[in-house]
Scaffold this motif. Structure first.
Motif, PDB file in Angstrom:
ATOM      1  N   ILE A  47       1.512  -1.476  -0.458  1.00 59.70           N
ATOM      2  CA  ILE A  47       0.078  -0.069  -0.265  1.00 59.70           C
ATOM      3  C   ILE A  47       1.042   1.181   0.074  1.00 59.70           C
ATOM      4  CG2 ILE A  47      -1.844   1.021   1.135  1.00 59.70           C
ATOM      5  CD1 ILE A  47      -2.928  -0.909   2.039  1.00 59.70           C
ATOM      6  N   CYS A  48       1.738   1.312   1.008  1.00 62.89           N
ATOM      7  CA  CYS A  48       2.799   2.431   1.013  1.00 62.89           C
ATOM      8  C   CYS A  48       3.732   2.046   1.821  1.00 62.89           C
ATOM      9  CB  CYS A  48       2.162   3.747   1.651  1.00 62.89           C
ATOM     10  SG  CYS A  48       1.247   3.787   3.067  1.00 62.89           S
ATOM     11  N   PRO A  49       5.103   2.709   1.528  1.00 63.31           N
ATOM     12  CA  PRO A  49       6.116   1.994   2.760  1.00 63.31           C
ATOM     13  C   PRO A  49       5.719   3.413   4.240  1.00 63.31           C
ATOM     14  CG  PRO A  49       6.545   4.269   1.316  1.00 63.31           C
ATOM     15  CD  PRO A  49       5.231   3.751   1.159  1.00 63.31           C
ATOM     16  N   THR A  50       6.335   2.228   5.124  1.00 63.43           N
ATOM     17  CA  THR A  50       5.790   3.256   6.494  1.00 63.43           C
ATOM     18  C   THR A  50       6.154   4.385   6.550  1.00 63.43           C
ATOM     19  OG1 THR A  50       6.164   0.817   7.027  1.00 63.43           O
ATOM     20  CG2 THR A  50       6.470   2.443   8.811  1.00 63.43           C
ATOM     21  N   ASN A  51       5.579   4.927   7.280  1.00 62.05           N
ATOM     22  CA  ASN A  51       6.179   7.107   8.026  1.00 62.05           C
ATOM     23  C   ASN A  51       7.106   6.559   8.118  1.00 62.05           C
ATOM     24  OD1 ASN A  51       4.088   7.875   5.864  1.00 62.05           O
ATOM     25  ND2 ASN A  51       2.226   7.257   7.492  1.00 62.05           N
ATOM     26  N   LEU A  52       7.456   6.501   9.873  1.00 61.29           N
ATOM     27  CA  LEU A  52       8.240   6.393  11.102  1.00 61.29           C
ATOM     28  C   LEU A  52       9.119   5.782  10.127  1.00 61.29           C
ATOM     29  CD1 LEU A  52       9.120   6.867  13.541  1.00 61.29           C
ATOM     30  CD2 LEU A  52       8.274   4.546  14.152  1.00 61.29           C
ATOM     31  N   ALA A  53       9.229   4.824   9.423  1.00 57.28           N
ATOM     32  CA  ALA A  53      10.460   4.459   8.946  1.00 57.28           C
ATOM     33  C   ALA A  53      11.523   5.427   7.307  1.00 57.28           C
ATOM     34  CB  ALA A  53      10.151   3.376   7.979  1.00 57.28           C
ATOM     35  N   GLN A  54      10.244   6.491   6.778  1.00 56.11           N
ATOM     36  CA  GLN A  54      10.831   7.117   5.668  1.00 56.11           C
ATOM     37  C   GLN A  54      11.345   8.218   6.824  1.00 56.11           C
ATOM     38  OE1 GLN A  54       8.520   7.409   2.264  1.00 56.11           O
ATOM     39  NE2 GLN A  54       6.880   6.750   3.450  1.00 56.11           N
ATOM     40  N   ALA A  55      10.798   8.389   8.556  1.00 55.28           N
ATOM     41  CA  ALA A  55      11.436   9.688   8.665  1.00 55.28           C
ATOM     42  C   ALA A  55      12.926   9.010   9.190  1.00 55.28           C
ATOM     43  CB  ALA A  55      10.504  10.099  10.417  1.00 55.28           C
ATOM     44  N   VAL A  56      12.895   8.254   9.296  1.00 57.65           N
ATOM     45  CA  VAL A  56      14.188   7.213   9.460  1.00 57.65           C
ATOM     46  C   VAL A  56      15.815   7.949   8.859  1.00 57.65           C
ATOM     47  CG1 VAL A  56      15.806   5.712  10.679  1.00 57.65           C
ATOM     48  CG2 VAL A  56      13.783   6.060  11.671  1.00 57.65           C
ATOM     49  N   ALA A  57      14.778   6.976   7.374  1.00 59.83           N
ATOM     50  CA  ALA A  57      15.413   7.598   5.906  1.00 59.83           C
ATOM     51  C   ALA A  57      15.983   8.868   5.766  1.00 59.83           C
ATOM     52  CB  ALA A  57      14.535   6.830   4.567  1.00 59.83           C
ATOM     53  N   LEU A  58      14.842   9.988   6.064  1.00 59.21           N
ATOM     54  CA  LEU A  58      15.189  11.492   6.121  1.00 59.21           C
ATOM     55  C   LEU A  58      16.284  12.086   6.523  1.00 59.21           C
ATOM     56  CD1 LEU A  58      14.262  13.347   4.353  1.00 59.21           C
ATOM     57  CD2 LEU A  58      12.670  14.396   5.798  1.00 59.21           C
ATOM     58  N   GLY A  59      16.302  11.326   8.009  1.00 57.35           N
ATOM     59  CA  GLY A  59      16.940  12.266   8.854  1.00 57.35           C
ATOM     60  C   GLY A  59      18.884  11.211   8.763  1.00 57.35           C
ATOM     61  N   SER A  60      18.513  10.037   7.610  1.00 61.46           N
ATOM     62  CA  SER A  60      20.216   9.717   7.295  1.00 61.46           C
ATOM     63  C   SER A  60      20.835  10.331   6.420  1.00 61.46           C
ATOM     64  CB  SER A  60      19.895   8.283   6.910  1.00 61.46           C
ATOM     65  OG  SER A  60      19.398   7.418   8.160  1.00 61.46           O
ATOM     66  N   LEU A  61      19.641  10.873   5.282  1.00 61.23           N
ATOM     67  CA  LEU A  61      20.026  11.317   4.284  1.00 61.23           C
ATOM     68  C   LEU A  61      20.762  12.888   4.760  1.00 61.23           C
ATOM     69  CD1 LEU A  61      17.351  11.111   1.612  1.00 61.23           C
ATOM     70  CD2 LEU A  61      19.462  10.515   1.423  1.00 61.23           C
ATOM     71  N   GLU A  62      20.337  13.298   5.967  1.00 57.09           N
ATOM     72  CA  GLU A  62      20.860  14.233   6.114  1.00 57.09           C
ATOM     73  C   GLU A  62      22.089  14.430   6.624  1.00 57.09           C
ATOM     74  OE1 GLU A  62      17.962  15.668   9.482  1.00 57.09           O
ATOM     75  OE2 GLU A  62      16.005  16.522   7.966  1.00 57.09           O
ATOM     76  N   ALA A  63      22.653  13.272   7.066  1.00 64.99           N
ATOM     77  CA  ALA A  63      24.001  12.964   7.768  1.00 64.99           C
ATOM     78  C   ALA A  63      24.486  12.288   6.527  1.00 64.99           C
ATOM     79  CB  ALA A  63      24.384  11.675   8.786  1.00 64.99           C
ATOM     80  N   GLY A  64      24.314  11.368   5.550  1.00 62.88           N
ATOM     81  CA  GLY A  64      24.570  11.744   4.190  1.00 62.88           C
ATOM     82  C   GLY A  64      26.043  10.674   3.966  1.00 62.88           C
ATOM     83  N   LYS A  65      26.458  10.628   3.192  1.00 63.95           N
ATOM     84  CA  LYS A  65      27.602   9.984   2.260  1.00 63.95           C
ATOM     85  C   LYS A  65      29.070  10.387   3.042  1.00 63.95           C
ATOM     86  CE  LYS A  65      30.340   8.350  -1.995  1.00 63.95           C
ATOM     87  NZ  LYS A  65      31.592   8.321  -1.121  1.00 63.95           N
ATOM     88  N   PRO A  66      28.826  11.710   3.878  1.00 64.20           N
ATOM     89  CA  PRO A  66      30.776  11.840   4.718  1.00 64.20           C
ATOM     90  C   PRO A  66      29.802  11.101   6.292  1.00 64.20           C
ATOM     91  CG  PRO A  66      29.575  14.206   3.997  1.00 64.20           C
ATOM     92  CD  PRO A  66      28.521  13.552   3.405  1.00 64.20           C
ATOM     93  N   TRP A  67      29.091  10.936   6.161  1.00 60.06           N
ATOM     94  CA  TRP A  67      28.753   9.712   7.620  1.00 60.06           C
ATOM     95  C   TRP A  67      28.943   8.302   6.856  1.00 60.06           C
ATOM     96  CZ3 TRP A  67      25.743   6.004   9.477  1.00 60.06           C
ATOM     97  CH2 TRP A  67      25.957   5.194  10.520  1.00 60.06           C
ATOM     98  N   VAL A  68      28.641   7.791   6.343  1.00 58.37           N
ATOM     99  CA  VAL A  68      28.449   7.109   5.384  1.00 58.37           C
ATOM    100  C   VAL A  68      30.238   6.560   5.267  1.00 58.37           C
ATOM    101  CG1 VAL A  68      28.816   5.057   3.660  1.00 58.37           C
ATOM    102  CG2 VAL A  68      26.684   6.236   5.009  1.00 58.37           C
ATOM    103  N   ASP A  69      30.792   7.664   4.799  1.00 59.46           N
ATOM    104  CA  ASP A  69      32.215   7.543   4.300  1.00 59.46           C
ATOM    105  C   ASP A  69      33.086   7.276   5.859  1.00 59.46           C
ATOM    106  OD1 ASP A  69      31.389   7.768   1.418  1.00 59.46           O
ATOM    107  OD2 ASP A  69      32.104   9.351   1.299  1.00 59.46           O
ATOM    108  N   GLN A  70      32.798   8.048   6.453  1.00 56.28           N
ATOM    109  CA  GLN A  70      33.639   8.410   7.845  1.00 56.28           C
ATOM    110  C   GLN A  70      33.960   6.475   8.121  1.00 56.28           C
ATOM    111  OE1 GLN A  70      32.210   9.767  11.009  1.00 56.28           O
ATOM    112  NE2 GLN A  70      34.558  10.306  11.650  1.00 56.28           N
ATOM    113  N   LYS A  71      32.369   5.653   8.524  1.00 49.45           N
ATOM    114  CA  LYS A  71      31.992   4.640   8.539  1.00 49.45           C
ATOM    115  C   LYS A  71      33.208   3.146   8.110  1.00 49.45           C
ATOM    116  CE  LYS A  71      29.186   5.411  12.392  1.00 49.45           C
ATOM    117  NZ  LYS A  71      29.664   4.493  13.257  1.00 49.45           N
ATOM    118  N   VAL A  72      32.374   3.870   6.394  1.00 50.22           N
ATOM    119  CA  VAL A  72      33.614   2.290   5.779  1.00 50.22           C
ATOM    120  C   VAL A  72      34.442   2.314   6.422  1.00 50.22           C
ATOM    121  CG1 VAL A  72      33.432   2.000   3.651  1.00 50.22           C
ATOM    122  CG2 VAL A  72      31.509   2.586   4.275  1.00 50.22           C
ATOM    123  N   ALA A  73      35.337   3.746   6.929  1.00 46.84           N
ATOM    124  CA  ALA A  73      36.706   3.876   6.747  1.00 46.84           C
ATOM    125  C   ALA A  73      37.008   3.330   7.464  1.00 46.84           C
ATOM    126  CB  ALA A  73      37.123   4.857   6.533  1.00 46.84           C
TER     127      ALA A  73
END
Length: 337
Positions: free
Chosen positions: A306-332
């Motif tokens: 029907i639709c993606p879960t609203n709470l999970a989308q809020a978490v996803a939006l927060g992740s995008l705010e952290a962005g690729k630099p946050w991921v790069d730091q973890k991967v490093a």
């Protein structure tokens, strides 16, 4: 007299069982629990911004968090994903990225795509060995085992053999479609995973471009699974950097869990962005596709989730705010083993 149940469909019975579920069941019976390397997932939690977004959404006691949302995803998240696709992937809303749809994980994105593109009565779909097991499951349960065509990969580089693909497409799609017993099904969907699962090999941009051209020439779709886009290239993984491209026969699928398109000529690239953000259990994925597919993909979306879960989308939006630099730091912080 009542007849006994006839059981599951032949297509479902022919579908392989999920190997990760089998492994998890096996491991639960071992004591003490062993360290399992059977499933590759990141060890970190989502970014602080993502967890804060979830807490704020619940604390606000806003009814929207519990309601049905837009079928294709919350507008704020869709807009943020469009910006990410433009800035990080070079997909600016043309050809294969006109439609952006949020899904309940990347597996559901792929299922939406298979249901939309593959006619189980007549079509075939290509995976390259070794392939991601859920892709095989989605194709087989939708169209039956006769729909699956497994192509080879180079034994040394593990890159998919596009010379084989071109020959196979010439044989199946190059002549008027044959009918009757023994006729080869035309190929309508080709799936590539970049970087590969389970190989980890990143596809050069030239190979992705050739795959799009070859599939377009033969009137079939290219599906690009980009789940592990953030685990490509660099000093740790080596090889080329991850690359996406626009094509009228291409659909891209991404995930928040793993990010650790002429005559029937379309390319589908599947993007899995969220795994790199440690969001495996939140089940958020997304895809981008040509505009013509939008209404058809929504039919699958509405039937399954029907639709993606609203709470999970809020978490996803927060992740995008952290962005690729946050991921790069973890991967490093990862090290080869």
């Amino acid at each position: 007299d009542s007849s006994p149940p006839v059981g599951a469909s032949p297509a479902m019975r022919a579908t392989s069982p999920p190997c990760i579920v089998q492994m998890q069941t096996f491991l639960r019976e071992i004591s003490p629990p062993p360290l399992s390397l059977a499933q590759g997932v990141v060890h970190w939690q989502p970014p602080p911004q993502a967890l804060a977004a979830a807490q704020a959404a619940i604390a606000a006691d806003d009814p929207w968090i519990h309601a049905y949302g837009p079928a294709g995803g919350q507008p704020k998240l869709v807009a943020a994903l469009r910006a990410k696709l433009r800035e990080e992937n070079g997909l600016s809303g043309g050809q294969s990225s006109e439609v952006v749809m949020v899904t309940q994980g990347a597996n559901q994105a792929y299922m939406n795509v298979v249901l939309t593109l593959l006619d189980g009565r007549t079509d075939a779909a290509v995976l390259f060995a070794p392939y991601y097991f859920n892709h095989e499951m989605a194709i087989t349960m939708t169209a039956g085992p006769d729909a699956l065509v497994v192509g080879p990969s180079d034994g040394a580089s593990l890159l998919p053999d596009l010379d084989w693909l071109e020959r196979e497409l010439d044989a199946r799609n190059g002549a008027p479609e044959a009918t009757g017993a023994g006729a080869l099904r035309p190929i309508r969907v080709v799936t590539l995973v970049n970087p590969g699962n389970p190989t980890g090999v990143t596809l050069p941009a030239s190979l992705v471009r050739r795959a799009a051209e070859v599939t377009a020439k033969h009137g079939c779709w290219l599906v690009m699974d980009n789940t592990y886009e953030h685990f490509a290239g660099g000093s740790l993984y080596g090889g080329p950097e991850h690359a996406c491209l626009e094509a009228p026969n291409l659909v891209n699928i991404f995930s928040f869990s793993k990010a650790c398109q002429g005559a029937r000529s379309f390319s589908l690239s599947k993007l899995f962005f969220f795994s790199a953000f440690g969001m495996m259990g939140w089940r958020v994925g997304y895809l981008c596709a040509p505009r013509a597919l939008g209404p058809e993909l929504l039919k699958a979306q509405d039937t399954i989730a029907i639709c993606p879960t609203n709470l999970a989308q809020a978490v996803a939006l927060g992740s995008l705010e952290a962005g690729k630099p946050w991921v790069d730091q973890k991967v490093a912080g990862l090290r080869p083993s």
